[in-house]
Write a protein that holds these residues in place. Structure first.
Motif, PDB file in Angstrom:
ATOM      1  N   LYS A   8      -0.401  -1.272  13.062  1.00 54.52           N
ATOM      2  CA  LYS A   8       0.667  -2.002  12.384  1.00 54.52           C
ATOM      3  C   LYS A   8       0.383  -3.492  12.486  1.00 54.52           C
ATOM      4  N   VAL A   9       0.449  -4.170  11.340  1.00 51.99           N
ATOM      5  CA  VAL A   9       0.137  -5.607  11.279  1.00 51.99           C
ATOM      6  C   VAL A   9       1.302  -6.334  10.612  1.00 51.99           C
ATOM      7  N   LEU A  10       1.715  -7.443  11.191  1.00 54.78           N
ATOM      8  CA  LEU A  10       2.753  -8.262  10.584  1.00 54.78           C
ATOM      9  C   LEU A  10       2.294  -8.745   9.214  1.00 54.78           C
ATOM     10  N   THR A  11       3.200  -8.760   8.264  1.00 52.46           N
ATOM     11  CA  THR A  11       2.855  -9.188   6.906  1.00 52.46           C
ATOM     12  C   THR A  11       2.256 -10.593   6.904  1.00 52.46           C
ATOM     13  N   ALA A  12       2.758 -11.435   7.787  1.00 58.09           N
ATOM     14  CA  ALA A  12       2.245 -12.813   7.864  1.00 58.09           C
ATOM     15  C   ALA A  12       0.782 -12.862   8.273  1.00 58.09           C
ATOM     16  N   ASN A  13       0.283 -11.781   8.918  1.00 63.31           N
ATOM     17  CA  ASN A  13      -1.105 -11.764   9.396  1.00 63.31           C
ATOM     18  C   ASN A  13      -2.033 -10.930   8.517  1.00 63.31           C
ATOM     19  N   LEU A  14      -1.515 -10.403   7.389  1.00 66.47           N
ATOM     20  CA  LEU A  14      -2.354  -9.604   6.499  1.00 66.47           C
ATOM     21  C   LEU A  14      -3.391 -10.474   5.799  1.00 66.47           C
ATOM     22  N   LYS A  15      -4.570  -9.872   5.536  1.00 61.54           N
ATOM     23  CA  LYS A  15      -5.653 -10.567   4.838  1.00 61.54           C
ATOM     24  C   LYS A  15      -6.088  -9.750   3.624  1.00 61.54           C
ATOM     25  N   PRO A  16      -6.502 -10.416   2.548  1.00 56.66           N
ATOM     26  CA  PRO A  16      -7.025  -9.688   1.383  1.00 56.66           C
ATOM     27  C   PRO A  16      -8.178  -8.768   1.784  1.00 56.66           C
ATOM     28  N   GLY A  17      -8.182  -7.568   1.213  1.00 63.15           N
ATOM     29  CA  GLY A  17      -9.223  -6.592   1.511  1.00 63.15           C
ATOM     30  C   GLY A  17      -8.793  -5.535   2.496  1.00 63.15           C
ATOM     31  N   MET A  18      -7.802  -5.859   3.344  1.00 62.82           N
ATOM     32  CA  MET A  18      -7.257  -4.818   4.215  1.00 62.82           C
ATOM     33  C   MET A  18      -6.675  -3.706   3.356  1.00 62.82           C
ATOM     34  N   VAL A  19      -6.603  -2.489   3.908  1.00 60.43           N
ATOM     35  CA  VAL A  19      -6.136  -1.339   3.140  1.00 60.43           C
ATOM     36  C   VAL A  19      -4.944  -0.705   3.858  1.00 60.43           C
ATOM     37  N   SER A  20      -3.839  -0.564   3.147  1.00 61.72           N
ATOM     38  CA  SER A  20      -2.636   0.019   3.737  1.00 61.72           C
ATOM     39  C   SER A  20      -2.840   1.503   3.980  1.00 61.72           C
ATOM     40  N   SER A  21      -2.348   1.984   5.117  1.00 65.82           N
ATOM     41  CA  SER A  21      -2.416   3.423   5.399  1.00 65.82           C
ATOM     42  C   SER A  21      -1.081   4.101   5.148  1.00 65.82           C
ATOM     43  N   GLU A  22      -0.096   3.360   4.689  1.00 64.36           N
ATOM     44  CA  GLU A  22       1.223   3.909   4.377  1.00 64.36           C
ATOM     45  C   GLU A  22       1.823   3.138   3.219  1.00 64.36           C
ATOM     46  N   ALA A  23       2.794   3.759   2.560  1.00 63.08           N
ATOM     47  CA  ALA A  23       3.529   3.059   1.510  1.00 63.08           C
ATOM     48  C   ALA A  23       4.493   2.061   2.147  1.00 63.08           C
ATOM     49  N   ALA A  24       4.843   1.031   1.391  1.00 55.92           N
ATOM     50  CA  ALA A  24       5.790   0.026   1.873  1.00 55.92           C
ATOM     51  C   ALA A  24       6.997   0.001   0.945  1.00 55.92           C
ATOM     52  N   TYR A  25       8.170  -0.087   1.541  1.00 57.24           N
ATOM     53  CA  TYR A  25       9.427  -0.021   0.789  1.00 57.24           C
ATOM     54  C   TYR A  25      10.314  -1.207   1.141  1.00 57.24           C
ATOM     55  N   THR A  26      11.194  -1.583   0.214  1.00 53.29           N
ATOM     56  CA  THR A  26      12.191  -2.606   0.476  1.00 53.29           C
ATOM     57  C   THR A  26      13.274  -2.028   1.375  1.00 53.29           C
ATOM     58  N   TYR A  27      14.180  -2.885   1.831  1.00 51.63           N
ATOM     59  CA  TYR A  27      15.279  -2.418   2.684  1.00 51.63           C
ATOM     60  C   TYR A  27      16.146  -1.398   1.957  1.00 51.63           C
ATOM     61  N   SER A  28      16.160  -1.439   0.618  1.00 53.11           N
ATOM     62  CA  SER A  28      16.943  -0.484  -0.174  1.00 53.11           C
ATOM     63  C   SER A  28      16.100   0.712  -0.615  1.00 53.11           C
ATOM     64  N   ASN A  29      14.899   0.845   0.001  1.00 51.26           N
ATOM     65  CA  ASN A  29      14.026   2.000  -0.195  1.00 51.26           C
ATOM     66  C   ASN A  29      13.388   2.056  -1.583  1.00 51.26           C
ATOM     67  N   HIS A  30      13.135   0.910  -2.204  1.00 55.49           N
ATOM     68  CA  HIS A  30      12.354   0.852  -3.437  1.00 55.49           C
ATOM     69  C   HIS A  30      10.889   0.591  -3.084  1.00 55.49           C
ATOM     70  N   LEU A  31      10.012   1.275  -3.789  1.00 57.44           N
ATOM     71  CA  LEU A  31       8.594   1.187  -3.489  1.00 57.44           C
ATOM     72  C   LEU A  31       8.036  -0.187  -3.839  1.00 57.44           C
ATOM     73  N   VAL A  32       7.300  -0.779  -2.890  1.00 63.70           N
ATOM     74  CA  VAL A  32       6.605  -2.048  -3.149  1.00 63.70           C
ATOM     75  C   VAL A  32       5.127  -1.768  -3.389  1.00 63.70           C
ATOM     76  N   ILE A  33       4.494  -1.036  -2.479  1.00 62.45           N
ATOM     77  CA  ILE A  33       3.107  -0.598  -2.684  1.00 62.45           C
ATOM     78  C   ILE A  33       2.961   0.832  -2.198  1.00 62.45           C
ATOM     79  N   GLN A  34       2.018   1.543  -2.768  1.00 59.96           N
ATOM     80  CA  GLN A  34       1.710   2.904  -2.350  1.00 59.96           C
ATOM     81  C   GLN A  34       0.730   2.859  -1.189  1.00 59.96           C
ATOM     82  N   SER A  35       0.627   3.982  -0.470  1.00 58.99           N
ATOM     83  CA  SER A  35      -0.380   4.057   0.585  1.00 58.99           C
ATOM     84  C   SER A  35      -1.772   3.976  -0.027  1.00 58.99           C
ATOM     85  N   ASN A  36      -2.761   3.653   0.810  1.00 55.10           N
ATOM     86  CA  ASN A  36      -4.165   3.537   0.375  1.00 55.10           C
ATOM     87  C   ASN A  36      -4.352   2.439  -0.667  1.00 55.10           C
ATOM     88  N   THR A  37      -3.590   1.345  -0.520  1.00 54.67           N
ATOM     89  CA  THR A  37      -3.702   0.213  -1.437  1.00 54.67           C
ATOM     90  C   THR A  37      -4.535  -0.895  -0.802  1.00 54.67           C
TER      91      THR A  37
END
Length: 374
Positions: A5-34
């Motif tokens: 788990k990495v803080l969003t502030a510390n993310l770098k281009p090229g890293m690959v998400s291993s899970e989907a990310a959702y807003t507080y209201s559970n709307h999809l922001v990105i899918q896993s493997n992005t």
């Protein structure tokens, strides 16, 4: 491959998400493997996503190569137009899914015994045990959309009536939470899902599981299950909504359903919810006579038959379900592979897809369809 788990502030281009990310209201922001880009990282910050899990290599974060920025470590190479492992096949290969399937199968086996006790011993004490099995399965999933993906991957369970009833109950839980039902009403709705097909237990398995076309007599036997289910439940001390749903879940708001050809005002809301969950699971699950259908195809079917279902409930379910597949790779009917980049609110089954050489707005071009998630 490990994750961290990495803080969003510390993310770098090229890293690959291993899970989907959702807003507080559970709307999809990105899918896993992005594979993360500067724009995607800005999007995560904009929607106040505090952290996400990323894939880790031995020497640090896994970084997607410039030649294949959208490939994750879980995605096979695609060469010469051939598809590697598909979206759902990759889910099936994960340890997370294997654990989910183990828990799901055990819970369905317990549910099978409990529903037989309900019928044979004429006791409703097992309802709380049934709800506990549902909660056990829910505890193994991250969110409603993750649950739907897991369910679509299930294979090879022999007693389809029991598995289907558990699936419908889980989908009812999802819809109930989306329309902000109280916890007690969600429990009733989930029980409606668990018991909606109880009448099928009075019909021979050879008919229920028959892979070929049913005879007219067999078809009428199957169509009798709502009435049979109501008769089983009518004498038991259960909430009336549970009994009504067993009777009404094949009614349609335009009067074309059965057994009583009811119209919208006569159909209880819980029956309408179970009707949607019932059809969605039937189309997305594998059956003896066919493989499960792509979610976009299922949503397309719902859109074509929207006059059959409660319009508010149906649109909410379609919209929230299809949101899971933003940024997902798909195969088009013309053979091209691309990514879903935008949903069309008036044609949810026909999003905008970007391929290597073209951008297709499928709401304007009905000669092309999405055939597979890859």
């Amino acid at each position: 491959m490990d994750t961290k788990k990495v803080l969003t502030a510390n993310l770098k281009p090229g890293m690959v998400s291993s899970e989907a990310a959702y807003t507080y209201s559970n709307h999809l922001v990105i899918q896993s493997n992005t594979a993360l880009t500067p724009d995607i990282i800005d999007k995560l910050k904009y929607y106040a996503v505090k952290s996400i899990k990323i894939y880790m290599a031995e020497d640090g974060p896994y970084i997607a190569t410039q030649d294949s920025p959208d490939n994750s470590p879980e995605t096979n190479e695609i060469e010469d137009g051939a598809i590697g492992s598909t979206y759902f096949e990759r889910i099936q290969e994960s340890d997370e899914y294997k654990e989910f399937k183990k828990i799901f199968t055990a819970s369905v086996e317990k549910f099978k015994r409990e529903i037989n006790d309900l019928i044979l011993k004429n006791t409703t004490d097992v309802i709380s045990d049934m709800l506990e099995e549902v909660n056990t399965i829910l505890s193994k999933t991250r969110n409603p959309l993750h649950l739907l993906d897991m369910m679509q991957c299930l294979r090879g369970y022999d007693d389809m009536t029991y598995m289907h009833s558990m699936n419908v109950a889980l989908i009812c839980h999802i819809i109930g939470s989306w329309i902000d039902l109280s916890p007690s009403d969600i429990d009733i709705l989930v029980t409606c899902g668990l018991l909606h097909d109880i009448g099928k237990l009075k019909i021979p398995v050879r008919i229920i599981a028959k892979p070929g076309k049913l005879t007219d007599e067999e078809f009428e036997r199957v169509r009798s299950h709502p009435q049979l289910g109501y008769e089983i439940l009518d004498s038991k001390e259960l909430d009336e909504r549970i009994k009504l749903t067993a009777l009404q879940h094949h009614e349609r708001i335009n009067g074309t359903g059965y057994p009583n050809h009811l119209t919208a005002p006569e159909i209880h809301q819980f029956s309408s919810i179970v009707a949607i969950a019932d059809v969605y699971d039937a189309m997305t699950s594998n059956r003896a006579y066919r493989k499960g259908i792509c979610p976009f195809t299922v949503i397309s079917t719902f859109e074509k038959e929207q006059e059959l279902y409660d319009p508010g409930l149906l649109y909410l379910f379609m919209k929230r379900t299809i949101e899971a597949y933003i940024n997902t790779e798909v195969l088009l009917s013309n053979g091209e592979q691309g990514k879903v980049v935008m949903l069309n609110q008036n044609h949810l089954s026909r999003p905008v897809v970007v391929t290597e050489s073209n951008t297709y707005d499928l709401s304007r071009d009905f000669t092309i369809d999405i055939t597979t998630l890859i």
